[in-house]
Motif scaffolding. Structure first.
Motif, PDB file in Angstrom:
ATOM      1  N   TYR A 149      13.074  -2.401  13.078  1.00  0.00           N
ATOM      2  CA  TYR A 149      11.676  -1.939  12.609  1.00  0.00           C
ATOM      3  C   TYR A 149      10.865  -3.047  12.383  1.00  0.00           C
ATOM      4  O   TYR A 149      11.355  -3.893  11.640  1.00  0.00           O
ATOM      5  N   ARG A 195       7.872   5.463   5.047  1.00  0.00           N
ATOM      6  CA  ARG A 195       7.024   4.773   4.349  1.00  0.00           C
ATOM      7  C   ARG A 195       7.604   4.310   3.046  1.00  0.00           C
ATOM      8  O   ARG A 195       7.683   3.063   2.242  1.00  0.00           O
ATOM      9  N   LEU A 237      18.994  -0.314   5.436  1.00  0.00           N
ATOM     10  CA  LEU A 237      18.436   0.551   5.973  1.00  0.00           C
ATOM     11  C   LEU A 237      18.992   1.915   5.320  1.00  0.00           C
ATOM     12  O   LEU A 237      19.384   2.916   6.182  1.00  0.00           O
ATOM     13  N   ILE A 286       7.666  -4.262  10.559  1.00  0.00           N
ATOM     14  CA  ILE A 286       6.902  -3.563   9.634  1.00  0.00           C
ATOM     15  C   ILE A 286       5.577  -4.690   9.183  1.00  0.00           C
ATOM     16  O   ILE A 286       5.776  -5.880   9.403  1.00  0.00           O
ATOM     17  N   THR A 325      10.781   4.384   2.187  1.00  0.00           N
ATOM     18  CA  THR A 325      12.038   3.595   2.161  1.00  0.00           C
ATOM     19  C   THR A 325      11.451   1.789   2.372  1.00  0.00           C
ATOM     20  O   THR A 325      12.060   1.303   1.730  1.00  0.00           O
ATOM     21  N   VAL A 326      10.388   1.801   3.086  1.00  0.00           N
ATOM     22  CA  VAL A 326       9.763   0.549   3.119  1.00  0.00           C
ATOM     23  C   VAL A 326       9.443  -0.295   1.691  1.00  0.00           C
ATOM     24  O   VAL A 326       9.870  -1.211   1.323  1.00  0.00           O
ATOM     25  N   LEU A 349       2.589  -5.283   6.615  1.00  0.00           N
ATOM     26  CA  LEU A 349       2.042  -4.934   5.079  1.00  0.00           C
ATOM     27  C   LEU A 349       0.853  -5.304   4.762  1.00  0.00           C
ATOM     28  O   LEU A 349       0.850  -6.597   4.957  1.00  0.00           O
ATOM     29  N   ILE A 394       4.424   0.962  10.802  1.00  0.00           N
ATOM     30  CA  ILE A 394       5.927   0.976  11.070  1.00  0.00           C
ATOM     31  C   ILE A 394       5.993   1.061  12.476  1.00  0.00           C
ATOM     32  O   ILE A 394       5.626   2.245  13.092  1.00  0.00           O
ATOM     33  N   LEU A 443      12.653  -0.878  -0.117  1.00  0.00           N
ATOM     34  CA  LEU A 443      13.265  -1.882   0.345  1.00  0.00           C
ATOM     35  C   LEU A 443      12.369  -3.363  -0.215  1.00  0.00           C
ATOM     36  O   LEU A 443      13.328  -4.154  -0.740  1.00  0.00           O
ATOM     37  N   ILE A 503       0.697   0.134   5.366  1.00  0.00           N
ATOM     38  CA  ILE A 503       1.994  -0.227   5.969  1.00  0.00           C
ATOM     39  C   ILE A 503       1.955   0.529   7.206  1.00  0.00           C
ATOM     40  O   ILE A 503       1.667   1.475   7.519  1.00  0.00           O
ATOM     41  N   MET A 531      12.167   4.658  10.115  1.00  0.00           N
ATOM     42  CA  MET A 531      12.008   4.326   8.643  1.00  0.00           C
ATOM     43  C   MET A 531      10.913   4.935   7.824  1.00  0.00           C
ATOM     44  O   MET A 531       9.802   4.565   7.992  1.00  0.00           O
TER      45      MET A 531
END
Length: 254
Positions: free
Chosen positions: A130, A42, A160, A132, A44-45, A134, A73, A48, A71, A40
């Protein structure tokens, strides 16, 4: 430098797992085939989490910039992929229209369907998951994200990558980032310049968008990161990386 500029040691981290039966993170270097990144990205995180909060499109890039966020992952799946052929139709402005005389119905012009409908092959990560971690410099946004995830709320349905790839967010925890990570057993992705290959084992690499900013056209990528990654239950060796620890896991923040 391809890691975050934010000093994370001693800061509070929010950790969670996002998982789903399918994931598709479109590779920007692919043309005809719809290939996916295994890990995934960064960006995209960030998207999300912005969707969870209900933030407007292109409004959240400063919050997740290299200077204001960190971040990590970690893949928690085998990162196996499957290719699936699909018929696609255009959805750009003007192609979808309201059907004459029918309330609430939309159509695509048959001439457009005949000309534009194509069979494309989409690559998906199967049984994707995944972990994550943060850290945000903006404590107000950090608390908002934490409250949403801890309560199981989300403004928009988590996914996702593609919106069809529905996802669940679970195992939400808070912890303090410590400076005692083990660089010989790093669980997360690590920028390639820090990784030492292990003899006899394949070194998996990807280069994905990492940072974005808004512009007149919507957004543009301002930074990429090339990193190594390992499937679930495998680790990387990165003696020179800024490795931190969170609840016994060794991670590298991007």
């Amino acid at each position: 430098m391809s890691t975050t500029d934010l000093d994370v040691v001693g800061r509070e981290s929010l950790s969670f797992t996002v998982r789903g039966p399918w994931a598709h993170f479109r590779r920007v270097d692919a043309t005809t085939e719809k290939l996916t990144y295994r890990v995934m990205p960064r960006t995209t995180v960030a998207g999300l989490l912005a969707a969870v909060l209900g933030e407007p499109r292109d409004s959240y890039y400063d919050t997740f910039s290299k200077e204001t966020s960190a971040i990590a992952i970690t893949p928690e799946c085998e990162l196996q992929t499957q290719s699936i052929p699909q018929l696609t139709l255009p959805t750009k402005g003007g192609n979808i229209k309201t059907a004459d005389g029918v309330s609430g119905k939309t159509v695509v012009d048959p001439e457009v369907i005949a000309k534009e409908r194509k069979r494309r092959t989409f690559e998906y990560v199967v049984d994707a998951a995944y972990r994550i971690d943060l850290v945000l410099d903006d404590t107000e946004t950090f608390e908002r994200v934490a409250k949403f995830l801890e309560s199981g709320r989300s403004t928009y349905t988590p996914s996702l990558g593609k919106t069809e790839c529905l996802a669940d967010i679970t195992d939400v925890t808070r912890s303090t980032v410590k400076d005692d990570g083990n660089p010989e057993e790093v669980d997360s992705t690590v920028p390639e310049e820090h990784v030492v290959p292990t003899p006899g084992e394949p070194l998996r690499m990807e280069r994905t968008p990492a940072y974005m900013e808004a512009d007149a056209g919507g957004r543009k990528t301002t930074g990429f990161v090339s990193y190594a990654f390992a499937p679930a239950d495998q680790t990387l060796t990165a003696p020179s990386a800024p490795v931190r620890s969170i609840n016994g896991r060794s991670v590298c923040f991007l």
